[in-house]
Design an enzyme around this catalytic site. Structure first.
Site, PDB file in Angstrom:
ATOM      1  N   VAL A  92       0.857  -1.187   0.000  1.00 43.15           N
ATOM      2  CA  VAL A  92       0.000   0.000   0.000  1.00 43.15           C
ATOM      3  C   VAL A  92       0.889   1.231   0.000  1.00 43.15           C
ATOM      4  O   VAL A  92       2.081   1.149   0.313  1.00 43.15           O
ATOM      5  CB  VAL A  92      -0.965   0.029   1.220  1.00 43.15           C
ATOM      6  N   SER A 133       6.200  -2.287   0.459  1.00 39.68           N
ATOM      7  CA  SER A 133       6.261  -0.826   0.435  1.00 39.68           C
ATOM      8  C   SER A 133       7.603  -0.371   0.983  1.00 39.68           C
ATOM      9  O   SER A 133       8.202  -1.040   1.822  1.00 39.68           O
ATOM     10  CB  SER A 133       5.164  -0.226   1.308  1.00 39.68           C
ATOM     11  N   PHE A 164      12.781  -3.083  -6.273  1.00 36.50           N
ATOM     12  CA  PHE A 164      13.701  -2.176  -6.965  1.00 36.50           C
ATOM     13  C   PHE A 164      13.293  -1.924  -8.415  1.00 36.50           C
ATOM     14  O   PHE A 164      14.067  -1.360  -9.180  1.00 36.50           O
ATOM     15  CB  PHE A 164      15.126  -2.740  -6.926  1.00 36.50           C
ATOM     16  N   ALA A 227      18.295   7.049  -2.958  1.00 32.81           N
ATOM     17  CA  ALA A 227      19.024   8.292  -2.694  1.00 32.81           C
ATOM     18  C   ALA A 227      20.282   8.375  -3.570  1.00 32.81           C
ATOM     19  O   ALA A 227      20.593   9.423  -4.134  1.00 32.81           O
ATOM     20  CB  ALA A 227      19.394   8.377  -1.214  1.00 32.81           C
ATOM     21  N   CYS A 278       8.995   7.883  -6.141  1.00 30.85           N
ATOM     22  CA  CYS A 278       9.894   7.385  -5.093  1.00 30.85           C
ATOM     23  C   CYS A 278      11.024   8.323  -4.680  1.00 30.85           C
ATOM     24  O   CYS A 278      11.274   8.483  -3.488  1.00 30.85           O
ATOM     25  CB  CYS A 278      10.502   6.055  -5.531  1.00 30.85           C
ATOM     26  N   LYS A 281      10.279  11.365  -2.269  1.00 28.50           N
ATOM     27  CA  LYS A 281       9.671  10.838  -1.037  1.00 28.50           C
ATOM     28  C   LYS A 281      10.700  10.066  -0.203  1.00 28.50           C
ATOM     29  O   LYS A 281      10.806  10.252   1.012  1.00 28.50           O
ATOM     30  CB  LYS A 281       8.504   9.932  -1.445  1.00 28.50           C
ATOM     31  N   ARG A 348       3.369  11.054 -11.417  1.00 32.99           N
ATOM     32  CA  ARG A 348       3.614  11.452 -10.026  1.00 32.99           C
ATOM     33  C   ARG A 348       4.961  12.175  -9.907  1.00 32.99           C
ATOM     34  O   ARG A 348       5.974  11.665 -10.367  1.00 32.99           O
ATOM     35  CB  ARG A 348       3.554  10.227  -9.097  1.00 32.99           C
TER      36      ARG A 348
HETATM   37  C1  UDX Z   1       3.531   1.960  -3.246  1.00 30.34           C
HETATM   38  C2  UDX Z   1       4.309   2.899  -2.320  1.00 30.34           C
HETATM   39  O1  UDX Z   1       4.076   4.230  -2.743  1.00 30.34           O
HETATM   40  C3  UDX Z   1       5.782   2.668  -2.325  1.00 30.34           C
HETATM   41  O2  UDX Z   1       6.376   3.322  -1.232  1.00 30.34           O
HETATM   42  C4  UDX Z   1       6.090   1.247  -2.173  1.00 30.34           C
HETATM   43  O3  UDX Z   1       7.459   1.039  -2.386  1.00 30.34           O
HETATM   44  C5  UDX Z   1       5.234   0.349  -3.007  1.00 30.34           C
HETATM   45  O4  UDX Z   1       3.851   0.671  -2.930  1.00 30.34           O
HETATM   46  P1  UDX Z   1       2.843   2.141  -5.765  1.00 30.34           P
HETATM   47  O5  UDX Z   1       2.486   0.715  -6.031  1.00 30.34           O
HETATM   48  O6  UDX Z   1       3.481   2.920  -6.865  1.00 30.34           O
HETATM   49  O7  UDX Z   1       3.879   2.260  -4.583  1.00 30.34           O
HETATM   50  O8  UDX Z   1       1.597   2.922  -5.153  1.00 30.34           O
HETATM   51  P2  UDX Z   1       0.122   3.018  -5.699  1.00 30.34           P
HETATM   52  O9  UDX Z   1       0.095   2.836  -7.178  1.00 30.34           O
HETATM   53  O10 UDX Z   1      -0.479   4.235  -5.084  1.00 30.34           O
HETATM   54  O11 UDX Z   1      -0.585   1.720  -5.083  1.00 30.34           O
HETATM   55  C6  UDX Z   1      -0.975   1.529  -3.782  1.00 30.34           C
HETATM   56  C7  UDX Z   1      -2.324   0.821  -3.768  1.00 30.34           C
HETATM   57  O12 UDX Z   1      -2.658   0.469  -2.432  1.00 30.34           O
HETATM   58  C8  UDX Z   1      -3.490   1.658  -4.294  1.00 30.34           C
HETATM   59  O13 UDX Z   1      -4.129   0.988  -5.364  1.00 30.34           O
HETATM   60  C9  UDX Z   1      -4.419   1.818  -3.094  1.00 30.34           C
HETATM   61  O14 UDX Z   1      -5.797   1.824  -3.433  1.00 30.34           O
HETATM   62  C10 UDX Z   1      -4.048   0.597  -2.268  1.00 30.34           C
HETATM   63  N1  UDX Z   1      -4.375   0.733  -0.834  1.00 30.34           N
HETATM   64  C11 UDX Z   1      -3.997   1.840  -0.149  1.00 30.34           C
HETATM   65  C12 UDX Z   1      -5.047  -0.305  -0.193  1.00 30.34           C
HETATM   66  O15 UDX Z   1      -5.406  -1.298  -0.807  1.00 30.34           O
HETATM   67  N2  UDX Z   1      -5.309  -0.181   1.155  1.00 30.34           N
HETATM   68  C13 UDX Z   1      -4.967   0.937   1.858  1.00 30.34           C
HETATM   69  O16 UDX Z   1      -5.252   1.005   3.064  1.00 30.34           O
HETATM   70  C14 UDX Z   1      -4.291   1.976   1.187  1.00 30.34           C
HETATM   71  C1  UDX Z   2      13.202   4.435  -9.222  1.00 31.75           C
HETATM   72  C2  UDX Z   2      14.360   3.441  -9.070  1.00 31.75           C
HETATM   73  O1  UDX Z   2      15.125   3.423 -10.290  1.00 31.75           O
HETATM   74  C3  UDX Z   2      13.825   2.052  -8.750  1.00 31.75           C
HETATM   75  O2  UDX Z   2      14.904   1.152  -8.528  1.00 31.75           O
HETATM   76  C4  UDX Z   2      12.963   2.147  -7.498  1.00 31.75           C
HETATM   77  O3  UDX Z   2      12.398   0.896  -7.190  1.00 31.75           O
HETATM   78  C5  UDX Z   2      11.858   3.170  -7.683  1.00 31.75           C
HETATM   79  O4  UDX Z   2      12.407   4.427  -8.037  1.00 31.75           O
HETATM   80  P1  UDX Z   2      11.463   5.030 -11.146  1.00 31.75           P
HETATM   81  O5  UDX Z   2      11.076   6.189 -10.301  1.00 31.75           O
HETATM   82  O6  UDX Z   2      10.398   4.164 -11.727  1.00 31.75           O
HETATM   83  O7  UDX Z   2      12.438   4.045 -10.350  1.00 31.75           O
HETATM   84  O8  UDX Z   2      12.296   5.604 -12.412  1.00 31.75           O
HETATM   85  P2  UDX Z   2      13.833   5.908 -12.720  1.00 31.75           P
HETATM   86  O9  UDX Z   2      14.156   5.234 -13.994  1.00 31.75           O
HETATM   87  O10 UDX Z   2      14.721   5.668 -11.588  1.00 31.75           O
HETATM   88  O11 UDX Z   2      13.783   7.476 -13.040  1.00 31.75           O
HETATM   89  C6  UDX Z   2      13.474   8.430 -12.038  1.00 31.75           C
HETATM   90  C7  UDX Z   2      13.560   9.835 -12.615  1.00 31.75           C
HETATM   91  O12 UDX Z   2      14.895  10.189 -12.911  1.00 31.75           O
HETATM   92  C8  UDX Z   2      12.783  10.013 -13.928  1.00 31.75           C
HETATM   93  O13 UDX Z   2      12.125  11.253 -13.918  1.00 31.75           O
HETATM   94  C9  UDX Z   2      13.876   9.976 -14.959  1.00 31.75           C
HETATM   95  O14 UDX Z   2      13.521  10.623 -16.151  1.00 31.75           O
HETATM   96  C10 UDX Z   2      14.992  10.691 -14.226  1.00 31.75           C
HETATM   97  N1  UDX Z   2      16.335  10.411 -14.748  1.00 31.75           N
HETATM   98  C11 UDX Z   2      16.809   9.134 -14.761  1.00 31.75           C
HETATM   99  C12 UDX Z   2      17.143  11.455 -15.202  1.00 31.75           C
HETATM  100  O15 UDX Z   2      16.739  12.619 -15.185  1.00 31.75           O
HETATM  101  N2  UDX Z   2      18.410  11.161 -15.666  1.00 31.75           N
HETATM  102  C13 UDX Z   2      18.902   9.896 -15.677  1.00 31.75           C
HETATM  103  O16 UDX Z   2      20.073   9.710 -16.098  1.00 31.75           O
HETATM  104  C14 UDX Z   2      18.084   8.844 -15.216  1.00 31.75           C
END
Ligand code: UDX
Ligand code: UDX
Length: 469
Positions: A92, A133, A164, A227, A278, A281, A348
């Site tokens: 979640v 999460s 990841f 990070a 991610c 946050k 997002r």
């Molecule tokens: C989420 C978290 O943001 C991230 O920190 C974590 O690493 C993985 O889960 P993401 O899957 O991208 O990432 O989030 P989101 O697409 O918002 O999905 C969360 C789902 O949980 C939503 O569909 C929401 O409806 C559901 N949810 C939320 C529940 O089923 N029960 C709850 O109490 C709250």
């Molecule tokens: C990231 C991590 O890569 C993943 O391992 C973790 O589980 C969730 O967070 P994500 O947010 O889906 O994944 O996308 P990522 O490919 O990491 O890109 C993040 C942001 O950085 C994007 O806006 C991307 O366009 C930007 N980016 C990436 C750059 O601006 N320059 C780069 O060289 C690489």
């Protein structure tokens, strides 16, 4: 819900960007395991059960279609799911807390805690609980206390198994991960639970890529991985600002730096700024943890990564304003792309949101184009008062515009007919390439004034070439 008893029942609570694809791949790789994904949002679940999945991810449709109805099920019946499950993944959302102590920084754990209490109430047999999460370090311990409260002692074992995957390559990342990380405590129950989860992944992931650690290292590693990744982007983006002042070229610098095998060449693309659910946050979460433990210098260090990202987004807009004669009022600006990166419809924390809001503040007129993200873009900007249109076709979107700002690195934007686009735009025509994916020399040859990130500008004005405001 299908109640055929298989070798193992896995439940995932949270059918989002992480839960959905992760469970689809587990189901595809382990036909003898029954995988059920539940969510409190009935619309999300019905879309997972339809031909129009709630998220766009290359290859996901095929994986879901192959397993759905066989050993992959999507449902809103959370209680039945908990009852039947041996292993419960919790995925979640954990957004940044927007109230009280830690507002704007700490993780909001209310959904996690509610889910933990619901699991405790509905479970009548021992369960393995897997934190999917991303959570602050020590959450597993707090959760264990909730699970163990009352007369429920030792029926629940908590594991940390951070995800990841990156959006846009989720299926590939899940099928062929660099590593799978599983944290557990050292008790016999902890080790036994860990080994059961290792066995699930070992069906398709080589053993030497399945890392086991203590639970706190696992929780912290996820925050630190994000990070470090974000830090690389902020590092290269910070240097892009210096390149623009000195006529160095950020692509050349990044190439030279990245060829050092100690550093590696990936994640060094300068951009309008990083986005996604991610990075910001998780870093703020890390910063909050450091401050909580009194490590002010460490907190400041990591907060700088976020600060540079805000600076980069603002710099992009200020550069547009300065170059377009210090006024954008009434000018039409076309955004190519709104998703936070290519191959996803997710917006997002997209830099597109920031850029769009700032341009509207400057009283520009906006036309937003994106192949997958317009539905989300409309939602993100619903409260913004201003002249905004959403047009999927990039030729139509750019027609009549003073400037194009490329926000997302969709490859199709590099393959457009810019001769045609140029002829339909207001002159002088500007193009701001926030991802450095366009052929700048060629665009300049067509007649555009071209402003890449971290490279000399190519203009048709009388000042010395490369000059920026
Ligand atoms: C989420 C978290 O943001 C991230 O920190 C974590 O690493 C993985 O889960 P993401 O899957 O991208 O990432 O989030 P989101 O697409 O918002 O999905 C969360 C789902 O949980 C939503 O569909 C929401 O409806 C559901 N949810 C939320 C529940 O089923 N029960 C709850 O109490 C709250
Ligand atoms: C990231 C991590 O890569 C993943 O391992 C973790 O589980 C969730 O967070 P994500 O947010 O889906 O994944 O996308 P990522 O490919 O990491 O890109 C993040 C942001 O950085 C994007 O806006 C991307 O366009 C930007 N980016 C990436 C750059 O601006 N320059 C780069 O060289 C690489």
């Amino acid at each position: 819900m299908n109640s055929v008893r298989r070798n193992m029942n896995i439940l995932c609570i949270g059918a989002g960007y992480v839960g959905g694809p992760t469970m689809a791949v587990i189901a595809a790789k382990c036909p003898d395991i029954q995988v059920t994904v539940v969510d409190i949002n009935p619309d999300r679940i019905s879309r997972w059960n339809s031909d129009h999945l709630p998220i766009y991810e290359p290859g996901l449709d095929e994986v879901v279609r192959a397993a759905r109805g066989r050993n992959l099920f999507f449902s809103t019946d959370i209680e039945a799911g908990i009852h039947d499950a041996d292993i419960i993944f919790v995925s979640v959302n954990t957004p940044t807390k927007m109230f009280g102590t830690g507002a704007g920084m700490a993780a909001d754990l209310q959904y996690w805690e509610k889910t933990a209490r619901q699991i405790r109430e509905c479970a009548d047999a021992p369960k393995i609980i897997v934190e999917k999460s991303t959570l602050p370090v020590k959450t597993a311990q707090a959760m264990k206390r909730i699970f163990d409260a009352g007369n429920h002692q030792n029926r629940f074992t908590v594991l940390s198994n951070p995800e990841f995957l990156a959006e846009g390559s989720a299926v590939r990342d899940l099928e062929n991960p660099d590593r799978v990380l599983i944290g557990s405590d050292a008790s016999p129950a902890g080790i036994q639970a860990r080994d059961r989860l290792v066995d699930v992944y070992a069906r398709w992931v080589p053993r030497n890529r399945i890392l086991t650690t203590n639970i706190w290292s696992s929780e912290l590693s996820k925050l630190v991985s994000n990070a470090f990744l974000a830090q690389r982007i902020s590092s290269v983006n910070a240097i892009s600002a210096l390149c623009e002042k000195t006529d160095a070229d950020i692509s050349e610098v990044a190439r030279a730096v990245g060829m050092d095998s100690r550093l590696g060449s990936r994640f060094l693309n300068a951009s309008v700024g990083f986005g996604g659910s991610c990075f910001k946050k998780d870093i703020l979460n890390l910063v909050y943890l450091c401050r909580y433990y009194g490590l002010e210098e460490v907190a400041d260090y990591w907060e700088g990564v976020v600060r540079i990202n805000e600076y980069q987004k603002e710099r992009f807009v200020v550069n547009m304003l300065g170059t377009m004669f210090h006024t954008l009022s009434g000018k039409r600006i076309c955004l190519f792309g709104f998703a936070f990166k290519a191959d996803t419809g997710d917006t997002r924390e997209s830099p597109g949101i920031f850029v769009a809001k700032r341009l509207i503040e400057e009283q520009a007129e906006l036309v937003i184009s994106d192949p997958k993200a317009l539905e989300n873009a409309r939602r993100d900007l619903a409260d913004v008062q201003g002249n905004i249109r959403y047009v999927e076709d990039p030729y139509e979107a750019a027609s009549g515009a003073d400037a194009i700002a490329l926000i997302t690195e969709w490859p199709q934007y590099a393959a457009l007919d810019y001769d045609r686009i140029f002829r339909t735009m207001v002159q002088p025509a500007f193009i701001f390439d926030g991802r450095n994916i366009l052929d700048h020399q060629r665009l300049h040859g067509i007649g555009f004034n071209v402003f890449p990130i971290g490279k000399p500008a190519l203009t048709h004005f009388h000042e010395a070439p490369g000059i920026r405001p």
